[in-house]
Scaffold this active site. Sequence first.
Site, PDB file in Angstrom:
ATOM      1  N   ALA A 125      -5.891  10.384  22.007  1.00  0.00           N
ATOM      2  CA  ALA A 125      -5.631  10.727  23.258  1.00  0.00           C
ATOM      3  C   ALA A 125      -6.144  12.174  23.745  1.00  0.00           C
ATOM      4  O   ALA A 125      -5.364  12.673  24.200  1.00  0.00           O
ATOM      5  CB  ALA A 125      -4.058  10.560  23.670  1.00  0.00           C
ATOM      6  N   ARG A 131      -8.261  19.189  23.249  1.00  0.00           N
ATOM      7  CA  ARG A 131      -6.842  18.914  23.735  1.00  0.00           C
ATOM      8  C   ARG A 131      -6.764  17.460  23.760  1.00  0.00           C
ATOM      9  O   ARG A 131      -7.204  16.852  24.061  1.00  0.00           O
ATOM     10  CB  ARG A 131      -6.878  19.713  25.191  1.00  0.00           C
ATOM     11  CG  ARG A 131      -7.209  21.226  25.389  1.00  0.00           C
ATOM     12  CD  ARG A 131      -7.192  21.766  26.936  1.00  0.00           C
ATOM     13  NE  ARG A 131      -7.328  23.121  27.007  1.00  0.00           N
ATOM     14  CZ  ARG A 131      -8.495  23.940  26.683  1.00  0.00           C
ATOM     15  NH1 ARG A 131      -9.702  23.254  26.413  1.00  0.00           N
ATOM     16  NH2 ARG A 131      -8.335  24.956  26.947  1.00  0.00           N
ATOM     17  N   ASN A 169      -5.008   8.428   1.870  1.00  0.00           N
ATOM     18  CA  ASN A 169      -5.511   7.856   3.447  1.00  0.00           C
ATOM     19  C   ASN A 169      -6.006   8.737   4.539  1.00  0.00           C
ATOM     20  O   ASN A 169      -7.370   8.588   4.876  1.00  0.00           O
ATOM     21  CB  ASN A 169      -4.495   6.798   3.889  1.00  0.00           C
ATOM     22  CG  ASN A 169      -4.326   5.634   3.479  1.00  0.00           C
ATOM     23  OD1 ASN A 169      -5.112   5.137   2.421  1.00  0.00           O
ATOM     24  ND2 ASN A 169      -3.458   4.818   3.944  1.00  0.00           N
ATOM     25  N   ASP A 176      -3.315  14.573  22.244  1.00  0.00           N
ATOM     26  CA  ASP A 176      -2.257  14.362  21.235  1.00  0.00           C
ATOM     27  C   ASP A 176      -2.340  14.652  19.945  1.00  0.00           C
ATOM     28  O   ASP A 176      -1.164  15.180  19.344  1.00  0.00           O
ATOM     29  CB  ASP A 176      -1.575  12.807  21.414  1.00  0.00           C
ATOM     30  CG  ASP A 176      -1.223  12.415  22.722  1.00  0.00           C
ATOM     31  OD1 ASP A 176      -1.091  13.080  23.654  1.00  0.00           O
ATOM     32  OD2 ASP A 176      -0.913  11.294  23.040  1.00  0.00           O
ATOM     33  N   ASP A 193       0.810  -1.318   0.051  1.00  0.00           N
ATOM     34  CA  ASP A 193       0.091  -0.078  -0.014  1.00  0.00           C
ATOM     35  C   ASP A 193       0.837   1.290   0.250  1.00  0.00           C
ATOM     36  O   ASP A 193       0.357   2.361  -0.607  1.00  0.00           O
ATOM     37  CB  ASP A 193      -1.090   0.083   1.235  1.00  0.00           C
ATOM     38  CG  ASP A 193      -1.980  -0.836   1.140  1.00  0.00           C
ATOM     39  OD1 ASP A 193      -2.496  -1.444  -0.050  1.00  0.00           O
ATOM     40  OD2 ASP A 193      -2.800  -1.163   1.926  1.00  0.00           O
ATOM     41  N   GLY A 194       2.045   1.149   0.625  1.00  0.00           N
ATOM     42  CA  GLY A 194       2.942   2.432   0.799  1.00  0.00           C
ATOM     43  C   GLY A 194       3.505   2.843  -0.619  1.00  0.00           C
ATOM     44  O   GLY A 194       3.557   3.930  -1.114  1.00  0.00           O
TER      45      GLY A 194
END
Length: 266
Positions: A185, A148, A122, A150, A45-46
């Site tokens: 997160a 707020r 993607n 990550d 896929d890359g």
Amino acid sequence: MKFAITSKGNPTSNALMHKMRMYLQDFEMVYDEEQPDIVISVGGDGTLLYAFHRYSSRLDKTAFVGVHTGHLGFYADWVPSEIEKLVIAIAKTPYQIVEYPLLEVLIRYRHGGKETRYLGLNESTVKSIVGTLVMDVEIRGDHFERFRGDGLCVSTPSGSTAYNKALGGAIIHPSLHSIQLAEMASINNKVFRTVGSPLILPEHHTLVLKPVKTFDFHVTVDHLTVMHRDVKSIQFRVAEEKIRFARFRPFPFWKRVHDSFISDGD
């Protein structure tokens, strides 16, 4: 018909690339890396993501097909043992075009000047360079929340099976022209609150992130990572462009999901 081939670069992929090029030229097809009608991606896929970005300026003229040489590729529906069959199909068979929606990313700057535009197959992520990411999230011009945490990830339907899935996002069929916002997160307590769930937006909705305190960010678009400074806003929406895949046989989306995440290979 003009064709080009991109390779992952390992010995197996390179050998297949050279073999396919020779076979297709035997069928009097023309190798043209600048203006191909069809691009064959050999790798994973890359590799296809790389091919997509290389030819993103001619998406309305170029179709893609993938051959995977390692683990099952989500975008690649052919295996090395089928090379001869694929070559004959490309040279002799009219193919069906399947279109998938793309993500448009527009970054605007506080000092003005020209905005930066990306297309993503993607996803795109936004993270603070130092510390917690604090962003005001606007949907259709209205303030939705102050995030707020990550970081944030905005994905396409076909990209919903990639990083988005790891973040707990939904898997979306590519026939649904939409984008998805997933949190990384998030901070949720008595003082700070976010919705805490992925959001799926239709193609006529625009998502805008506006910095609150700091204005420098790491922004990724698929495999590309760029630091942007003095950012005023980052806008996401379903792009007008689409990626076109050349289909020579059925390759159902839910079968790909099953084979990628559930099947044990038996």
